[in-house]
Scaffold this motif. Structure first.
Motif, mmCIF file in Angstrom:
data_model
loop_
_atom_site.group_PDB
_atom_site.id
_atom_site.type_symbol
_atom_site.label_atom_id
_atom_site.label_comp_id
_atom_site.label_asym_id
_atom_site.label_seq_id
_atom_site.Cartn_x
_atom_site.Cartn_y
_atom_site.Cartn_z
ATOM 1 N N GLU A 30 0.845 -1.186 0.000
ATOM 2 C CA GLU A 30 0.000 0.000 0.000
ATOM 3 C C GLU A 30 0.883 1.240 0.000
ATOM 4 O O GLU A 30 1.821 1.333 0.775
ATOM 5 C CB GLU A 30 -0.920 -0.014 1.211
ATOM 6 N N GLY A 31 0.582 2.157 -0.857
ATOM 7 C CA GLY A 31 1.320 3.401 -0.961
ATOM 8 C C GLY A 31 1.279 3.873 -2.404
ATOM 9 O O GLY A 31 0.869 3.126 -3.290
ATOM 10 N N PRO A 32 1.658 5.069 -2.667
ATOM 11 C CA PRO A 32 2.110 6.069 -1.706
ATOM 12 C C PRO A 32 0.944 6.608 -0.865
ATOM 13 O O PRO A 32 -0.221 6.476 -1.239
ATOM 14 C CB PRO A 32 2.699 7.175 -2.585
ATOM 15 N N VAL A 33 1.300 7.218 0.244
ATOM 16 C CA VAL A 33 0.307 7.779 1.159
ATOM 17 C C VAL A 33 0.411 9.298 1.086
ATOM 18 O O VAL A 33 1.377 9.894 1.574
ATOM 19 C CB VAL A 33 0.518 7.254 2.601
ATOM 20 N N GLN A 34 -0.574 9.901 0.427
ATOM 21 C CA GLN A 34 -0.526 11.330 0.121
ATOM 22 C C GLN A 34 -0.413 12.210 1.365
ATOM 23 O O GLN A 34 0.202 13.275 1.318
ATOM 24 C CB GLN A 34 -1.748 11.735 -0.707
ATOM 25 N N GLU A 35 -0.985 11.753 2.475
ATOM 26 C CA GLU A 35 -0.961 12.565 3.699
ATOM 27 C C GLU A 35 0.447 12.833 4.214
ATOM 28 O O GLU A 35 0.660 13.794 4.953
ATOM 29 C CB GLU A 35 -1.776 11.902 4.823
ATOM 30 N N VAL A 36 1.415 12.004 3.847
ATOM 31 C CA VAL A 36 2.768 12.161 4.392
ATOM 32 C C VAL A 36 3.875 12.258 3.336
ATOM 33 O O VAL A 36 5.007 12.586 3.672
ATOM 34 C CB VAL A 36 3.101 11.018 5.380
ATOM 35 N N CYS A 37 3.583 12.000 2.067
ATOM 36 C CA CYS A 37 4.665 11.934 1.078
ATOM 37 C C CYS A 37 5.326 13.287 0.829
ATOM 38 O O CYS A 37 6.498 13.333 0.456
ATOM 39 C CB CYS A 37 4.224 11.268 -0.212
ATOM 40 N N GLY A 38 4.631 14.389 1.094
ATOM 41 C CA GLY A 38 5.259 15.706 0.948
ATOM 42 C C GLY A 38 6.420 15.898 1.897
ATOM 43 O O GLY A 38 7.420 16.544 1.553
ATOM 44 N N ARG A 39 6.328 15.335 3.082
ATOM 45 C CA ARG A 39 7.431 15.432 4.055
ATOM 46 C C ARG A 39 8.636 14.625 3.581
ATOM 47 O O ARG A 39 9.781 15.037 3.776
ATOM 48 C CB ARG A 39 6.959 14.962 5.430
ATOM 49 N N VAL A 40 8.393 13.499 2.933
ATOM 50 C CA VAL A 40 9.488 12.701 2.377
ATOM 51 C C VAL A 40 10.156 13.477 1.242
ATOM 52 O O VAL A 40 11.382 13.533 1.154
ATOM 53 C CB VAL A 40 8.975 11.326 1.894
ATOM 54 N N ARG A 41 9.358 14.096 0.404
ATOM 55 C CA ARG A 41 9.903 14.913 -0.690
ATOM 56 C C ARG A 41 10.821 15.990 -0.139
ATOM 57 O O ARG A 41 11.908 16.236 -0.679
ATOM 58 C CB ARG A 41 8.775 15.551 -1.498
ATOM 59 N N GLU A 42 10.412 16.627 0.929
ATOM 60 C CA GLU A 42 11.206 17.704 1.527
ATOM 61 C C GLU A 42 12.557 17.179 2.021
ATOM 62 O O GLU A 42 13.589 17.842 1.833
ATOM 63 C CB GLU A 42 10.420 18.366 2.657
ATOM 64 N N LEU A 43 12.591 16.017 2.633
ATOM 65 C CA LEU A 43 13.855 15.434 3.090
ATOM 66 C C LEU A 43 14.792 15.156 1.911
ATOM 67 O O LEU A 43 15.994 15.436 1.976
ATOM 68 C CB LEU A 43 13.610 14.153 3.885
ATOM 69 N N HIS A 44 14.244 14.635 0.831
ATOM 70 C CA HIS A 44 15.057 14.361 -0.357
ATOM 71 C C HIS A 44 15.521 15.660 -1.019
ATOM 72 O O HIS A 44 16.643 15.731 -1.527
ATOM 73 C CB HIS A 44 14.299 13.467 -1.330
ATOM 74 N N ARG A 45 14.689 16.681 -0.989
ATOM 75 C CA ARG A 45 15.093 17.981 -1.532
ATOM 76 C C ARG A 45 16.312 18.502 -0.779
ATOM 77 O O ARG A 45 17.291 18.939 -1.382
ATOM 78 C CB ARG A 45 13.948 18.998 -1.454
ATOM 79 N N VAL A 46 16.271 18.424 0.531
ATOM 80 C CA VAL A 46 17.400 18.883 1.341
ATOM 81 C C VAL A 46 18.643 18.041 1.048
ATOM 82 O O VAL A 46 19.745 18.581 0.920
ATOM 83 C CB VAL A 46 17.035 18.872 2.844
ATOM 84 N N LYS A 47 18.486 16.730 0.912
ATOM 85 C CA LYS A 47 19.621 15.850 0.623
ATOM 86 C C LYS A 47 20.292 16.237 -0.692
ATOM 87 O O LYS A 47 21.510 16.299 -0.790
ATOM 88 C CB LYS A 47 19.162 14.383 0.582
ATOM 89 N N HIS A 48 19.490 16.500 -1.718
ATOM 90 C CA HIS A 48 20.038 16.722 -3.053
ATOM 91 C C HIS A 48 20.324 18.179 -3.382
ATOM 92 O O HIS A 48 21.221 18.460 -4.177
ATOM 93 C CB HIS A 48 19.111 16.112 -4.107
ATOM 94 N N LEU A 49 19.583 19.088 -2.783
ATOM 95 C CA LEU A 49 19.744 20.506 -3.122
ATOM 96 C C LEU A 49 20.305 21.342 -1.977
ATOM 97 O O LEU A 49 20.652 22.504 -2.169
ATOM 98 C CB LEU A 49 18.408 21.095 -3.588
ATOM 99 N N GLY A 50 20.347 20.749 -0.788
ATOM 100 C CA GLY A 50 20.845 21.473 0.371
ATOM 101 C C GLY A 50 19.761 22.340 0.982
ATOM 102 O O GLY A 50 18.609 22.329 0.584
ATOM 103 N N GLY A 51 20.171 23.112 1.967
ATOM 104 C CA GLY A 51 19.235 23.995 2.640
ATOM 105 C C GLY A 51 18.642 23.363 3.884
ATOM 106 O O GLY A 51 19.064 22.284 4.311
ATOM 107 N N GLU A 52 17.692 24.048 4.409
ATOM 108 C CA GLU A 52 17.025 23.622 5.642
ATOM 109 C C GLU A 52 15.696 22.948 5.298
ATOM 110 O O GLU A 52 15.111 23.208 4.256
ATOM 111 C CB GLU A 52 16.756 24.831 6.549
ATOM 112 N N ILE A 53 15.221 22.141 6.224
ATOM 113 C CA ILE A 53 13.912 21.509 6.062
ATOM 114 C C ILE A 53 12.853 22.555 6.299
ATOM 115 O O ILE A 53 12.867 23.251 7.314
ATOM 116 C CB ILE A 53 13.758 20.306 7.014
ATOM 117 N N GLU A 54 11.934 22.664 5.355
ATOM 118 C CA GLU A 54 10.843 23.645 5.467
ATOM 119 C C GLU A 54 9.652 23.003 6.150
ATOM 120 O O GLU A 54 9.424 21.814 6.040
ATOM 121 C CB GLU A 54 10.428 24.130 4.078
ATOM 122 N N GLY A 55 8.845 23.847 6.781
ATOM 123 C CA GLY A 55 7.582 23.382 7.353
ATOM 124 C C GLY A 55 7.778 22.759 8.648
ATOM 125 O O GLY A 55 7.118 22.217 9.364
#
Length: 164
Positions: free
Chosen positions: A139-164
């Motif tokens: 079962e997945g993806p789970v829309q209620e939480v996948c945005g937070r996963v995207r944010e972690l990967h954004r920080v890993k690949h692009l740098g910066g701070e975690i938003e939100g």
């Protein structure tokens, strides 16, 4: 059908993924839950910190389960994970006779994000669990939480701070 309990477990996976990111690894985290809802074990990505390309949390949970649980307990368990299993982890999960998988973000989403950010894909074909092991309950993806996963990967690949 994903329940509020499933989302609670996925939130723990995302916290573990954040721990991996802070430690310098890619942000992936997973937990193994028994049929009665008890968290049996949890892992986070440790590829960089252990210099072991197989140190994926999903694979480590399967290895632990094989040493610790009966085949029936493995089959009745659920693996929750921040990101869909890679082909290596999906194969191990299937051969070990593990139970249900619930993931926050899909391989397809991760591929889309990496392309959007101009980040190259890895050396292995980005196959989803259902392509690798079609008999597994997934079962997945789970829309209620996948945005937070995207944010972690954004920080890993692009740098910066975690938003939100």
């Amino acid at each position: 059908m994903v329940s509020q309990t499933d989302i609670t477990h996925l939130n723990r996976c995302i916290a573990l993924a954040n721990e991996a990111l802070v430690a310098g690894d890619s942000p992936f985290g997973s937990i193994l839950v028994s049929s009665n809802g008890t968290i049996l074990n949890e892992e986070r990505n440790r590829i960089i910190t252990t210099n072991d390309v197989t140190a994926h949390p999903e694979l480590r949970l399967v290895q632990w389960a094989q040493k610790t649980l009966s085949p029936a307990e493995c089959a009745a368990s659920t693996v929750y994970t921040s990101g869909e299993h890679c082909p290596m982890c999906a194969t191990a999960h299937a051969f070990a006779g593990m139970g249900r998988i619930v993931y926050a973000a899909s391989t397809e989403q991760l591929v889309q994000w990496r392309r959007e950010w101009g980040v190259p894909l890895g050396p292995v074909a980005p196959l989803g669990i259902r392509e690798v092991a079609p008999g597994l309950v997934v079962e997945g993806p789970v829309q209620e939480v996948c945005g937070r996963v995207r944010e972690l990967h954004r920080v890993k690949h692009l740098g910066g701070e975690i938003e939100g």
